[in-house]
Design a protein around this motif. Structure first.
Motif, PDB file in Angstrom:
ATOM      1  N   GLY A  40     -19.738  29.986  28.936  1.00  0.00           N
ATOM      2  CA  GLY A  40     -20.365  28.838  28.283  1.00  0.00           C
ATOM      3  C   GLY A  40     -21.709  28.479  28.904  1.00  0.00           C
ATOM      4  N   ALA A  41     -22.538  27.731  28.134  1.00  0.00           N
ATOM      5  CA  ALA A  41     -23.769  27.145  28.670  1.00  0.00           C
ATOM      6  C   ALA A  41     -23.592  25.636  28.801  1.00  0.00           C
ATOM      7  CB  ALA A  41     -24.957  27.460  27.779  1.00  0.00           C
ATOM      8  N   SER A  42     -22.996  25.030  27.755  1.00  0.00           N
ATOM      9  CA  SER A  42     -22.728  23.585  27.828  1.00  0.00           C
ATOM     10  C   SER A  42     -21.284  23.415  28.292  1.00  0.00           C
ATOM     11  CB  SER A  42     -22.951  22.927  26.465  1.00  0.00           C
ATOM     12  OG  SER A  42     -22.033  23.408  25.514  1.00  0.00           O
ATOM     13  N   HIS A 146     -28.259  25.376  23.860  1.00  0.00           N
ATOM     14  CA  HIS A 146     -28.269  26.737  23.320  1.00  0.00           C
ATOM     15  C   HIS A 146     -29.640  27.191  22.850  1.00  0.00           C
ATOM     16  CE1 HIS A 146     -23.686  26.366  22.373  1.00  0.00           C
ATOM     17  NE2 HIS A 146     -23.961  26.404  23.663  1.00  0.00           N
ATOM     18  N   GLN A 154     -26.144  19.778  19.359  1.00  0.00           N
ATOM     19  CA  GLN A 154     -26.079  21.193  19.736  1.00  0.00           C
ATOM     20  C   GLN A 154     -25.821  22.127  18.552  1.00  0.00           C
ATOM     21  OE1 GLN A 154     -23.937  22.556  23.487  1.00  0.00           O
ATOM     22  NE2 GLN A 154     -22.552  23.388  21.959  1.00  0.00           N
ATOM     23  N   GLU A 155     -24.911  21.721  17.641  1.00  0.00           N
ATOM     24  CA  GLU A 155     -24.532  22.639  16.563  1.00  0.00           C
ATOM     25  C   GLU A 155     -24.344  21.889  15.248  1.00  0.00           C
ATOM     26  OE1 GLU A 155     -20.948  24.752  17.840  1.00  0.00           O
ATOM     27  OE2 GLU A 155     -21.756  24.865  19.872  1.00  0.00           O
ATOM     28  N   GLU A 196     -26.212  31.377  19.899  1.00  0.00           N
ATOM     29  CA  GLU A 196     -25.091  31.766  19.035  1.00  0.00           C
ATOM     30  C   GLU A 196     -25.547  32.315  17.683  1.00  0.00           C
ATOM     31  OE1 GLU A 196     -22.436  28.420  18.764  1.00  0.00           O
ATOM     32  OE2 GLU A 196     -21.912  28.545  20.884  1.00  0.00           O
ATOM     33  N   ASP A 232     -21.187  19.948  16.371  1.00  0.00           N
ATOM     34  CA  ASP A 232     -20.786  19.822  17.767  1.00  0.00           C
ATOM     35  C   ASP A 232     -21.931  19.079  18.441  1.00  0.00           C
ATOM     36  OD1 ASP A 232     -20.035  19.882  20.363  1.00  0.00           O
ATOM     37  OD2 ASP A 232     -19.949  22.069  20.564  1.00  0.00           O
ATOM     38  N   GLU A 275     -17.346  17.427  16.814  1.00  0.00           N
ATOM     39  CA  GLU A 275     -16.858  17.817  18.141  1.00  0.00           C
ATOM     40  C   GLU A 275     -17.649  17.082  19.212  1.00  0.00           C
ATOM     41  OE1 GLU A 275     -16.575  22.102  18.523  1.00  0.00           O
ATOM     42  OE2 GLU A 275     -17.203  21.970  20.629  1.00  0.00           O
ATOM     43  N   ASP A 302     -13.753  19.007  23.029  1.00  0.00           N
ATOM     44  CA  ASP A 302     -14.036  20.274  23.729  1.00  0.00           C
ATOM     45  C   ASP A 302     -14.173  19.956  25.219  1.00  0.00           C
ATOM     46  OD1 ASP A 302     -15.115  22.576  24.817  1.00  0.00           O
ATOM     47  OD2 ASP A 302     -16.958  22.562  23.658  1.00  0.00           O
ATOM     48  N   LEU A 325     -10.444  21.680  20.843  1.00  0.00           N
ATOM     49  CA  LEU A 325     -11.077  22.997  20.875  1.00  0.00           C
ATOM     50  C   LEU A 325     -10.327  23.838  21.909  1.00  0.00           C
ATOM     51  CD1 LEU A 325     -13.600  23.831  19.208  1.00  0.00           C
ATOM     52  CD2 LEU A 325     -14.753  24.105  21.387  1.00  0.00           C
ATOM     53  N   LYS A 327     -10.549  27.154  24.105  1.00  0.00           N
ATOM     54  CA  LYS A 327     -11.348  28.252  24.641  1.00  0.00           C
ATOM     55  C   LYS A 327     -10.569  28.840  25.813  1.00  0.00           C
ATOM     56  CE  LYS A 327     -15.945  26.154  23.824  1.00  0.00           C
ATOM     57  NZ  LYS A 327     -16.927  25.215  24.423  1.00  0.00           N
ATOM     58  N   HIS A 355     -15.086  30.504  20.272  1.00  0.00           N
ATOM     59  CA  HIS A 355     -15.929  31.376  21.099  1.00  0.00           C
ATOM     60  C   HIS A 355     -16.668  30.551  22.157  1.00  0.00           C
ATOM     61  CE1 HIS A 355     -19.815  30.670  18.481  1.00  0.00           C
ATOM     62  NE2 HIS A 355     -19.192  29.546  18.772  1.00  0.00           N
ATOM     63  N   ARG A 356     -17.480  31.215  22.968  1.00  0.00           N
ATOM     64  CA  ARG A 356     -18.433  30.562  23.862  1.00  0.00           C
ATOM     65  C   ARG A 356     -19.835  30.977  23.428  1.00  0.00           C
ATOM     66  NH1 ARG A 356     -15.976  27.628  28.064  1.00  0.00           N
ATOM     67  NH2 ARG A 356     -17.925  26.510  27.724  1.00  0.00           N
ATOM     68  N   SER A 357     -20.834  30.275  23.959  1.00  0.00           N
ATOM     69  CA  SER A 357     -22.203  30.651  23.581  1.00  0.00           C
ATOM     70  C   SER A 357     -22.573  32.030  24.135  1.00  0.00           C
ATOM     71  CB  SER A 357     -23.198  29.591  24.029  1.00  0.00           C
ATOM     72  OG  SER A 357     -22.990  29.234  25.373  1.00  0.00           O
ATOM     73  N   LYS A 378     -13.892  28.542  15.471  1.00  0.00           N
ATOM     74  CA  LYS A 378     -15.351  28.362  15.558  1.00  0.00           C
ATOM     75  C   LYS A 378     -15.900  29.570  16.277  1.00  0.00           C
ATOM     76  CE  LYS A 378     -17.630  25.572  18.462  1.00  0.00           C
ATOM     77  NZ  LYS A 378     -18.406  24.476  19.096  1.00  0.00           N
TER      78      LYS A 378
HETATM   79  C1  PEP Z   1     -19.289  27.034  22.110  1.00  0.00           C
HETATM   80  C2  PEP Z   1     -19.814  26.009  22.786  1.00  0.00           C
HETATM   81  O1  PEP Z   1     -20.828  26.183  23.672  1.00  0.00           O
HETATM   82  P1  PEP Z   1     -20.637  26.682  25.175  1.00  0.00           P
HETATM   83  O2  PEP Z   1     -19.897  27.986  25.119  1.00  0.00           O
HETATM   84  O3  PEP Z   1     -22.037  26.814  25.667  1.00  0.00           O
HETATM   85  O4  PEP Z   1     -19.824  25.628  25.874  1.00  0.00           O
HETATM   86  C3  PEP Z   1     -19.351  24.632  22.586  1.00  0.00           C
HETATM   87  O5  PEP Z   1     -19.866  23.712  23.228  1.00  0.00           O
HETATM   88  O6  PEP Z   1     -18.441  24.402  21.790  1.00  0.00           O
END
Ligand code: PEP
Ligand code: MG
Length: 401
Positions: A40-42, A146, A154-155, A196, A232, A275, A302, A325, A327, A355-357, A378
């Motif tokens: 991940g980034a965030s 991202h 973010q999304e 992404e 998101d 999200e 998340d 969420l 992950k 997924h992750r970024s 997602k």
């Molecule tokens: C997919 C995401 O980003 P990241 O993998 O950077 O947390 C998210 O925040 O839902």
């Protein structure tokens, strides 16, 4: 039959060009599984720990591999994941790294499925899975962590909730992505893509809403089914804990104003999904918003829940959110991820497998979503590491895995 004969770990590239952990698991009977950790980034403050790749690999070779080889059956996921926890000994995988743990956990599941001759989703979810599919939430415009100089939110996600099949849903999201490219072009707004694969234009959030709403309407008219809009917000990244304000560039919002803003957006854009509308410690704000708009939209945690059953239980107790969420790398093993889905489902919350970024071509999450009957997944819209999962969903639906 599925006794583990070897576990190999290596450093490979992820979609951002960063190193990540790949694991191969081989069983005594010749079953083979390969999987890679996303990144991940965030990232949420309470996620399991991702160690630098080299350190994670060295630590897993030292502590985890000896506990698995000749000791544990790949087909017994609980045993594999218990061995990973036992070899680490911490709550957050800070010794072997959640990146090593999740790669081994997923590779073992694939090796178990290989021995059984079953698709991974069936090995994980049982023979009655594979008839219903998650709605894919597709990131079509984004910024935040991202992409620099793009939107604060973010999304912006396409949510093809009316699609008659997963294949039609996946193609609808790709069409929305393409339509947004055209609309940006018509407005003379240049746009690269974020991590992404979503468009990352230098526009304000209000303009992004306009463009995404227009594109989803246009494509919905073409395909003949409903496509909603989701977000998101990744609000932890906007929050300044010192000043206790959310910063959208020059605009500041107090925590109470943030909840009002989110509630207004839900109504103005008829949002299907939101999200992380508030920062990761604000269970009260999340609960307030759930009380106000949780009857008409999916409110997903998340960074709030980080795929962790203890944080999820707190959310359930306090009425914070109506979805989680999921992950796998946030918590480190498939067993822990499945526990989170099951706790959510038992309590009437939706699971959104994600997924992750930073991603690889690994498609395990497509199988996890089908195995757990998650209502949403997602995993992006375009780009090879995103389409790897989307195309796998199409194959699963066709019985072609
Ligand atoms: C997919 C995401 O980003 P990241 O993998 O950077 O947390 C998210 O925040 O839902
Ligand atoms: Mg998020």
């Amino acid at each position: 039959m599925t006794l583990i004969r070897s576990v190999s770990l290596r450093r490979i590239l992820d979609s951002r060009g960063n190193p990540t952990v790949e694991a191969d698991v081989l069983t005594e009977s010749g079953g083979f599984g390969r999987a890679a950790a996303p990144s991940g980034a965030s990232t949420g403050e309470y996620e399991a720990i991702e160690l630098p790749t080299g350190e994670a690999i060295a630590a897993a070779r030292q502590h985890a591999v000896p506990r698995l080889v000749g000791e544990v059956h790949a087909g017994n996921q609980r045993d594999v994941d218990a061995a990973l926890h036992g070899s680490d000994g911490t709550d957050d995988f800070s010794i072997i790294g959640a990146n090593s743990a999740v790669a081994i956990s997923m590779a073992a599941a694939k090796a178990g499925a290989d021995v059984l001759g079953a698709p991974l989703f069936q090995h994980l979810g049982g023979t009655f899975r594979g008839d219903s599919f998650p709605v894919p939430l597709g990131n079509v415009v984004g910024g935040g962590e991202h992409a620099k100089e793009a939107t604060h939110i973010q999304e912006f996600l396409a949510a093809p909730i009316g699609a008659p099949s997963v294949s039609e849903a996946v193609f609808a999201n790709a069409a929305v992505h393409e339509r947004i490219g055209e609309l940006l072009d018509e407005r003379g707004v240049p746009a690269g893509k974020g991590d992404e694969g979503a468009w990352a234009p230098a526009v304000d959030d209000a303009t992004a809403f306009e463009i995404v709403a227009q594109a989803t309407e246009d494509v919905a008219d073409d395909v003949g089914f409903d496509i909603g809009v989701g977000l998101d917000v990744a609000a932890s990244e906007l929050y300044d804990p010192e000043d206790e304000v959310y910063r959208y560039g020059d605009v500041e919002r107090t925590p109470a104003e943030q909840v009002d803003y989110m509630a207004d957006l839900v109504d103005e854009y008829d949002l299907a999904y939101v999200e992380d509308p508030v920062e990761e410690n604000d269970f009260d704000g999340f609960a307030d918003l759930t009380e106000r708009v949780g009857d008409r939209t999916v409110l997903c945690g998340d960074d709030l829940f980080v795929t962790n059953v203890e944080r999820l239980q707190r959310g359930i107790d306090e009425g914070a959110g109506n979805a989680i969420l999921v992950k796998p790398n946030q918590i480190g093993t498939l067993s822990d991820a499945v526990d989170a889905v099951e706790l959510a489902t038992r309590n009437g919350l939706d699971a959104v497998v994600s997924h992750r970024s930073g991603e690889t071509e690994d498609a395990t999450i497509a199988h996890l979503a089908v195995a757990t009957n998650a209502p949403f997944i997602k995993t992006g819209t375009v780009g090879g590491e995103r389409t790897a999962k989307l195309n796998e969903l199409i194959r699963i639906a066709e019985d072609a895995v």
